[in-house]
Design a protein around this motif. Structure first.
Motif, PDB file in Angstrom:
ATOM      1  N   ILE A   9      23.947 -14.403  55.484  1.00 21.72           N
ATOM      2  CA  ILE A   9      23.091 -14.737  56.164  1.00 21.72           C
ATOM      3  C   ILE A   9      22.799 -16.090  56.034  1.00 21.72           C
ATOM      4  N   TYR A  10      23.016 -16.805  54.853  1.00 18.33           N
ATOM      5  CA  TYR A  10      22.950 -18.186  54.986  1.00 18.33           C
ATOM      6  C   TYR A  10      24.092 -18.906  55.589  1.00 18.33           C
ATOM      7  N   ALA A  11      25.270 -18.200  55.571  1.00 19.22           N
ATOM      8  CA  ALA A  11      26.320 -18.749  56.184  1.00 19.22           C
ATOM      9  C   ALA A  11      26.098 -18.963  57.630  1.00 19.22           C
ATOM     10  N   CYS A  12      25.609 -17.566  58.270  1.00 20.59           N
ATOM     11  CA  CYS A  12      25.509 -17.740  59.733  1.00 20.59           C
ATOM     12  C   CYS A  12      24.387 -18.487  60.168  1.00 20.59           C
ATOM     13  N   HIS A  13      23.434 -18.700  59.240  1.00 27.20           N
ATOM     14  CA  HIS A  13      22.200 -19.934  59.631  1.00 27.20           C
ATOM     15  C   HIS A  13      23.178 -21.187  59.583  1.00 27.20           C
ATOM     16  N   LYS A  14      23.764 -21.617  58.574  1.00 26.24           N
ATOM     17  CA  LYS A  14      24.511 -22.699  58.583  1.00 26.24           C
ATOM     18  C   LYS A  14      25.450 -22.896  59.595  1.00 26.24           C
ATOM     19  N   ARG A  15      26.167 -22.161  60.150  1.00 25.06           N
ATOM     20  CA  ARG A  15      26.851 -22.163  61.340  1.00 25.06           C
ATOM     21  C   ARG A  15      26.196 -22.637  62.658  1.00 25.06           C
ATOM     22  N   LEU A  16      24.853 -21.591  62.713  1.00 25.84           N
ATOM     23  CA  LEU A  16      24.008 -21.924  63.858  1.00 25.84           C
ATOM     24  C   LEU A  16      23.268 -23.170  63.818  1.00 25.84           C
ATOM     25  N   LYS A  17      22.892 -23.858  62.730  1.00 22.15           N
ATOM     26  CA  LYS A  17      22.374 -25.031  62.676  1.00 22.15           C
ATOM     27  C   LYS A  17      23.453 -26.008  63.127  1.00 22.15           C
ATOM     28  N   ARG A  18      24.648 -26.044  62.802  1.00 19.40           N
ATOM     29  CA  ARG A  18      25.572 -26.969  63.224  1.00 19.40           C
ATOM     30  C   ARG A  18      25.575 -27.016  64.680  1.00 19.40           C
ATOM     31  N   ARG A  19      25.551 -25.762  65.315  1.00 18.02           N
ATOM     32  CA  ARG A  19      25.851 -25.556  66.745  1.00 18.02           C
ATOM     33  C   ARG A  19      24.480 -26.021  67.407  1.00 18.02           C
ATOM     34  N   HIS A  20      23.385 -25.735  67.022  1.00 20.89           N
ATOM     35  CA  HIS A  20      21.961 -26.075  67.770  1.00 20.89           C
ATOM     36  C   HIS A  20      21.103 -27.105  67.360  1.00 20.89           C
ATOM     37  N   GLY A  21      21.700 -27.577  66.173  1.00 17.19           N
ATOM     38  CA  GLY A  21      20.563 -29.006  65.495  1.00 17.19           C
ATOM     39  C   GLY A  21      19.216 -28.031  65.254  1.00 17.19           C
ATOM     40  N   ALA A  24      16.718 -21.579  69.655  1.00 15.11           N
ATOM     41  CA  ALA A  24      18.198 -21.080  70.019  1.00 15.11           C
ATOM     42  C   ALA A  24      18.841 -20.374  68.780  1.00 15.11           C
ATOM     43  N   ILE A  25      18.501 -21.061  67.626  1.00 20.13           N
ATOM     44  CA  ILE A  25      18.966 -20.546  66.254  1.00 20.13           C
ATOM     45  C   ILE A  25      18.491 -18.907  66.018  1.00 20.13           C
ATOM     46  N   GLU A  26      17.039 -18.834  66.411  1.00 21.83           N
ATOM     47  CA  GLU A  26      16.529 -17.562  66.256  1.00 21.83           C
ATOM     48  C   GLU A  26      17.305 -16.612  67.075  1.00 21.83           C
ATOM     49  N   ARG A  27      17.143 -16.996  68.386  1.00 21.04           N
ATOM     50  CA  ARG A  27      18.225 -15.984  69.495  1.00 21.04           C
ATOM     51  C   ARG A  27      19.372 -15.513  69.044  1.00 21.04           C
ATOM     52  N   HIS A  48      14.805  -8.352  59.339  1.00 19.07           N
ATOM     53  CA  HIS A  48      13.529  -8.788  59.535  1.00 19.07           C
ATOM     54  C   HIS A  48      13.352 -10.517  59.323  1.00 19.07           C
ATOM     55  N   TYR A  49      14.225 -10.781  58.494  1.00 21.62           N
ATOM     56  CA  TYR A  49      14.347 -12.302  58.301  1.00 21.62           C
ATOM     57  C   TYR A  49      15.237 -13.085  59.372  1.00 21.62           C
ATOM     58  N   ASN A  50      14.444 -13.148  60.598  1.00 15.53           N
ATOM     59  CA  ASN A  50      14.885 -13.670  61.752  1.00 15.53           C
ATOM     60  C   ASN A  50      14.384 -14.664  62.463  1.00 15.53           C
ATOM     61  N   ARG A  51      13.583 -15.304  61.529  1.00 12.91           N
ATOM     62  CA  ARG A  51      12.543 -16.611  62.164  1.00 12.91           C
ATOM     63  C   ARG A  51      13.374 -17.873  61.480  1.00 12.91           C
ATOM     64  N   VAL A  52      13.275 -19.060  62.071  1.00 13.27           N
ATOM     65  CA  VAL A  52      13.722 -20.055  61.694  1.00 13.27           C
ATOM     66  C   VAL A  52      13.042 -21.256  61.774  1.00 13.27           C
ATOM     67  N   ASP A  53      12.896 -22.145  60.595  1.00 15.10           N
ATOM     68  CA  ASP A  53      12.124 -23.531  60.945  1.00 15.10           C
ATOM     69  C   ASP A  53      12.856 -24.438  60.182  1.00 15.10           C
ATOM     70  N   ALA A  54      12.164 -25.687  59.946  1.00 17.45           N
ATOM     71  CA  ALA A  54      12.807 -26.774  59.279  1.00 17.45           C
ATOM     72  C   ALA A  54      13.554 -26.191  57.742  1.00 17.45           C
ATOM     73  N   ARG A  55      12.635 -25.536  57.266  1.00 16.11           N
ATOM     74  CA  ARG A  55      12.933 -25.060  55.671  1.00 16.11           C
ATOM     75  C   ARG A  55      13.796 -24.170  55.549  1.00 16.11           C
TER      76      ARG A  55
END
Length: 529
Positions: free
Chosen positions: A110-122, A127-130, A150-157
């Motif tokens: 999950i952390y690896a996916c979030h890191k990839r999406l963060k690089r892609r969408h800033g 967009a990261i949540e989608r 269910h951990y599918n929301r994202v913010d700056a933290r």
């Protein structure tokens, strides 16, 4: 195979296991635990043995490991094993408030996916949540990360889950919470808020409250995945039993190991009950899975776990040591070749040294007995053979500790393996004596006196005394050599502060005692002292 043979094998196995579990009780502290993996056939007798040794009142659970369907059964496909779990002192764990937890599976993915999406969408969190939700949907049903979908929301933290914020039961505080967009009071939970009003205001200011699209939905608190990485272990879990075989094949490059235990499952058991500085003992080591699991865990969390593995036969040379050497070198393998070297951090967290001990077998002892020449007529005297021959005519045998050979302690050898035709292996007399003395080693140093090697151990004995043990080659020494030895030891201050000084052979060092006789005495003393 006849029924009698089966019963004999079963009772022989039970006797061996009984000895092991009975002795294991003394190894652990009041916070220790035992995890015993067993199949369905032997589970009842193993449970009985553990109840008798560890105490039925210390039984924690019988974990069920579902490892995949087997279609070769005529009646029912038995596709699970058991892990019997006992605490050394369950009441002590309760008294001290100790809880067992394990890291949720799939977090790293999950952390690896979030890191990839963060690089892609800033900072485009929508967009990261989608894409994160889409990634969860794309995972196969057996993927461990799906349990955390269910951990599918994202913010700056980071990644979070909008969690309930209402008062448990009834009678919670009631006050208005203003929606940040509509600027209208939001819906209040029927039971009231979980937080006091001042705490709610602070959390809103810190962006720790999740609001819906408008005031008609109840606000929720942001429960971040990094703050809730651990959970209560489940007694039933699934882990494909074939995966461990594939991973070990990748490490060793061979299919010779049959049905190895899964290092990820063992790692979860260790993480559950053992702290980052614990020592893990596995006295049925098999292919070395427990050591592999401990190394992986230390690399993941920076722990300093140590492991002790016990095994007999040739598995140490063919499976355990090759596996541990490779895993220590790199965490990633394919067909027996490393895909990459360990990073600096992985090397720092990996094992620096693996110490092993090989116990002399009964067959090795027989193969190393050597008889000096004796008058042939004495062989006719049965009493002589029984009482004196092993004591005198075999006294120079290496297996019976030939102290005369201590003059060259670094060259002491035993012939190991085979039927008298094995290979000569060097025996580490210094390490052996440390264990016989009960020495807790604090320092190990070597010195060179113009080609004369000195090996010096400094440490503490069981009674708290400080001790120094000095080994050196003394073959052919004269009085002049011993004077030189005394001066060399003094010049390097080898014995400073020691309550006890032990040296092989004779010496002129003040207060030093020869260790040869003590070595032999303790080598052949009974296990009870």
């Amino acid at each position: 195979m006849k029924a009698g043979q089966l019963q004999y094998q079963h009772s022989s196995w039970a006797s061996m296991v009984s000895q092991a579990v009975n002795r294991s009780v003394a190894y652990g502290s009041h916070r220790s635990a035992i995890f015993a993996s067993i199949d369905e056939g032997e589970q009842p007798i193993f449970r009985f043995l553990l109840d008798a040794s560890w105490g039925s009142h210390n039984h924690v659970a019988d974990m069920v490991w579902a490892s995949g369907r087997k279609n070769d059964s005529r009646l029912i496909s038995v596709s699970h094993e058991y892990i019997l779990v006992y605490a050394r002192d369950r009441e002590s764990l309760r008294t001290h408030g100790i809880r067992w937890r394990q890291r949720k599976p799939g977090l790293d993915d999950i952390y690896a996916c979030h890191k990839r999406l963060k690089r892609r969408h800033g900072d485009d969190y929508a967009a990261i949540e989608r894409d994160l939700k889409e990634w969860f949907r794309s995972l196969p049903g057996s993927h461990p990360a799906r349990r955390q979908k269910h951990y599918n929301r994202v913010d700056a933290r980071g990644v979070y889950f909008p969690d309930n914020i209402s008062w448990p039961g009834t009678g919670g505080p009631r006050y208005d919470v203003i929606h940040p967009v509509t600027e209208k009071p939001t819906k209040v939970p029927a039971a009231g808020w979980r937080l006091k009003e001042e705490t709610m205001k602070r959390w809103i200011a810190e962006d720790r409250i999740h609001f819906g699209e408008d005031e008609h939905s109840v606000p929720k608190r942001k429960s971040y995945l990094r703050e809730h990485e651990h959970e209560v272990p489940y007694s039933v879990f699934y882990q494909d039993g074939r995966a461990a075989t594939k991973r070990l094949r990748a490490v060793l490059g061979t299919d010779d190991v049959s049905y190895p235990k899964d290092e990820t499952v063992i790692a979860e058991c260790i993480e559950m009950a053992a702290g980052a500085g614990s020592t893990i003992l596995d006295y049925f080591a098999g292919s070395g899975t427990t050591g592999h699991a401990a190394i992986n865990l230390n690399r993941e969390d920076g722990g300093r776990r140590k492991f002790i593995l016990v095994e007999m036969g040739h598995r140490f040379d063919t499976e355990i040591m090759p596996r541990l050497k490779k895993v220590a070198f790199s965490p990633e393998w394919r067909n027996g070749a490393a895909k990459r070297e360990a990073t600096a951090e992985e090397s720092e967290r990996g094992p620096r040294i693996i110490k092993y001990f090989r116990l002399e077998s009964y067959e090795d002892a027989l193969n190393n007995i050597e008889f000096e020449e004796v008058e042939e007529s004495l062989f006719e005297l049965e009493d002589y053979l029984l009482r004196y021959m092993l004591q005198w005519e075999t006294k120079a045998s290496a297996t019976l500790l030939n102290v005369a050979a201590f003059a060259r302690p670094f060259d002491y050898k035993l012939r190991l393996g085979g039927n008298g035709d094995g290979a000569d292996e060097t025996v580490d007399l210094a390490e052996t004596f440390n264990y016989l003395l009960g020495l807790k080693v604090h320092a190990r140093r070597t010195y060179d006196d113009d080609g004369r090697r000195y090996l010096v151990y400094a440490g503490e004995t069981w009674d708290g005394s400080s001790a120094v043990i000095i080994w050196r080659d003394t073959e052919g020494w004269t009085a002049e050599d011993r004077e030189r030895d005394r001066d060399f030891v003094a010049r390097h201050d080898m014995t400073a502060g020691a309550d006890e000084i032990w040296m092989n052979g004779d010496s002129m060092v003040k207060d030093a005692r020869p260790l040869d006789a003590l070595f032999k005495q303790r080598m052949f003393a009974s296990a009870d002292g």
